[in-house]
Design an enzyme around this catalytic site. Structure first.
Site, PDB file in Angstrom:
ATOM      1  N   ASP A 297       0.805  -1.223   0.000  1.00  0.00           N
ATOM      2  CA  ASP A 297       0.000   0.000   0.000  1.00  0.00           C
ATOM      3  C   ASP A 297       0.834   1.266   0.000  1.00  0.00           C
ATOM      4  OD1 ASP A 297      -2.632  -1.048  -0.093  1.00  0.00           O
ATOM      5  OD2 ASP A 297      -2.454  -1.653   1.996  1.00  0.00           O
TER       6      ASP A 297
ATOM      7  N   ASP B 240      -6.766  -4.399  -5.358  1.00  0.00           N
ATOM      8  CA  ASP B 240      -6.364  -3.066  -4.929  1.00  0.00           C
ATOM      9  C   ASP B 240      -4.963  -2.709  -5.409  1.00  0.00           C
ATOM     10  OD1 ASP B 240      -7.985  -4.703  -3.208  1.00  0.00           O
ATOM     11  OD2 ASP B 240      -8.037  -3.127  -1.705  1.00  0.00           O
TER      12      ASP B 240
END
Length: 424
Positions: free
Chosen positions: A120, A182
């Site tokens: 991330d 994602d």
């Protein structure tokens, strides 16, 4: 390749130049400006609620007006800085820039060698230092992005051809090499590095990740699995499953949104029409399942529909992606279609049904983070707000650009000093 980037730069020109051209009489731009002023008001409310610039707003529970906060270690930590940077782009006020810089500075520790790497880092750094570099051109911010790309690239598995997601899940959940949808959103960091002095192979990694995901993480009907599991040693695809969707075989709305946005970026960066044709297919299956208000239920397969909760964050992500995709299209029908859908999604998100207004200081209500885990259900969430203000800014800039003549458009297209274009 250059032509594609020029189109995107034209959509994303700065507010300072916009003020120098006549845009009066454009109802779409006027509406967007008005809605962005609403965002500015909500930001001012939130800033008053935060004790200092190391505390980050993440979500507000349904029925509450109080932010649940987090810190830089959270995967959402960059979104608040990004919101502030978009606000600065839209107000051109020094105080708004200083607010954005203050929160961004706390993200520096993410590239510290002692900070454990996580996929991330793309979300975290692009939304903070990516915008900081876009707005200031300071070389140290570029260096931070390059260092972040090095960390992200360390998660790449050459046998599989993708970046490892959730390193902790290998141990905690018994996953082998796993890749979540994602992660398509983090590829922009690798493209940025390859375009700005980093290793050229980072571009190859990003393309490999996209191709492997395209091959394995979508079903025959172009709906996506949230998670793809691969054999760590031989790289073979094992199966698809979910972590945040209704079931392994369900059509989770935000997962598809990440895919639509991510593959739009990959096409912009590569110019490879295979990616354009693919993103059209995954966008069309999403758009075909939208309810009448153009804001999806959290999972298109939830048997409780129409009594299931919505996910405004998914709509905001897709609206922003469609505005960019419409500018990259080589098909006039699709370009028009995608802009019309983005228009409808943004306008419906901007009604009293979805805007927070006096209920709390976020922009939007009715997003769903992780329903299976039982948190952030029907809530206000910072990434919904981030992609909402991004989409509104892109929408406004598109209509401002439409009113320029060809000479002015060419002049605007030369303004960007670098090739980080994903959130600019």
């Amino acid at each position: 390749m250059i032509d594609i980037r020029l189109k995107v730069i034209g959509v994303a020109a700065t507010l300072a130049l916009q003020s120098a051209v006549a845009t009066a009489g454009c109802p779409q731009k006027e509406w967007a400006d008005s809605t962005l002023r609403y965002c500015n008001c909500q930001i001012e409310k939130t800033l008053c609620q935060l004790p200092n610039d190391s505390v980050l707003p993440r979500s507000i529970n349904a029925g509450s007006d109080k932010w649940n906060t987090t810190d830089i270690g959270d995967w959402t930590s960059g979104f608040w800085s990004g919101i502030l940077w978009y606000n600065y782009m839209n107000t051109n006020k020094l105080t708004d820039m200083l607010n954005a810089l203050a929160y961004t500075e706390h993200q520096r520790y993410l590239v510290d060698p002692n900070h454990e790497v996580d996929h991330d880092i793309g979300f975290q750094l692009l939304c903070s230092f990516g915008h900081a570099y876009a707005n200031t051109g300071r070389a140290e911010y570029k260096d931070i992005l390059l260092a972040g790309a090095d960390k992200l690239a360390a998660l790449y598995n050459n046998r599989v051809g993708t970046i490892l997601s959730w390193p902790h899940a290998v141990k905690d959940m018994g996953y082998p090499h796993n890749t979540i949808m994602d992660n398509m959103m983090n590829l922009q960091l690798l493209f940025f590095a390859a375009n700005n002095g980093g290793p050229a192979e980072y571009r190859d990694m990003a393309i490999s990740h996209a191709r492997t995901t395209m091959k394995n993480q979508f079903r025959k009907d172009y709906t996506s699995y949230h998670v793809a599991l691969y054999d760590t040693e031989n790289g073979k695809f094992i199966r698809g499953c979910t972590n945040q969707g209704y079931s392994d075989e369900s059509f989770w709305a935000r997962g598809q949104a990440w895919g639509i946005y991510g593959f739009t970026v990959v096409y912009r960066e590569t110019g490879d029409k295979e990616f354009l044709r693919f993103v059209e297919k995954i966008a069309d299956v999403y758009l075909a399942r939208l309810p009448e208000d153009y804001v999806p239920y959290w999972d298109f397969s939830d048997p409780n529909i129409p009594n299931a909760v919505k996910d405004a964050s998914s709509a905001a992500i897709v609206a922003s992606a469609l505005i960019e995709l419409s500018q990259l299209e080589d098909n006039a029908f699709y370009a028009d279609k995608y802009m019309k859908y983005a228009d409808k999604m943004l306008h419906n998100l901007s009604t009293a049904d979805y805007q927070s207004r006096h209920c709390n200081s976020a922009f939007l209500m009715h997003s769903t983070g992780n329903k299976p885990a039982g948190y952030e259900i029907d809530s206000s969430i910072n990434y919904a707000d981030y992609y909402y203000i991004e989409a509104l800014t892109r929408y406004r800039d598109f209509y401002a650009n439409e009113e320029l003549n060809d000479h002015e458009k060419t002049k605007r297209n030369t303004l960007s000093p670098f090739t980080y274009l994903g959130n600019r």
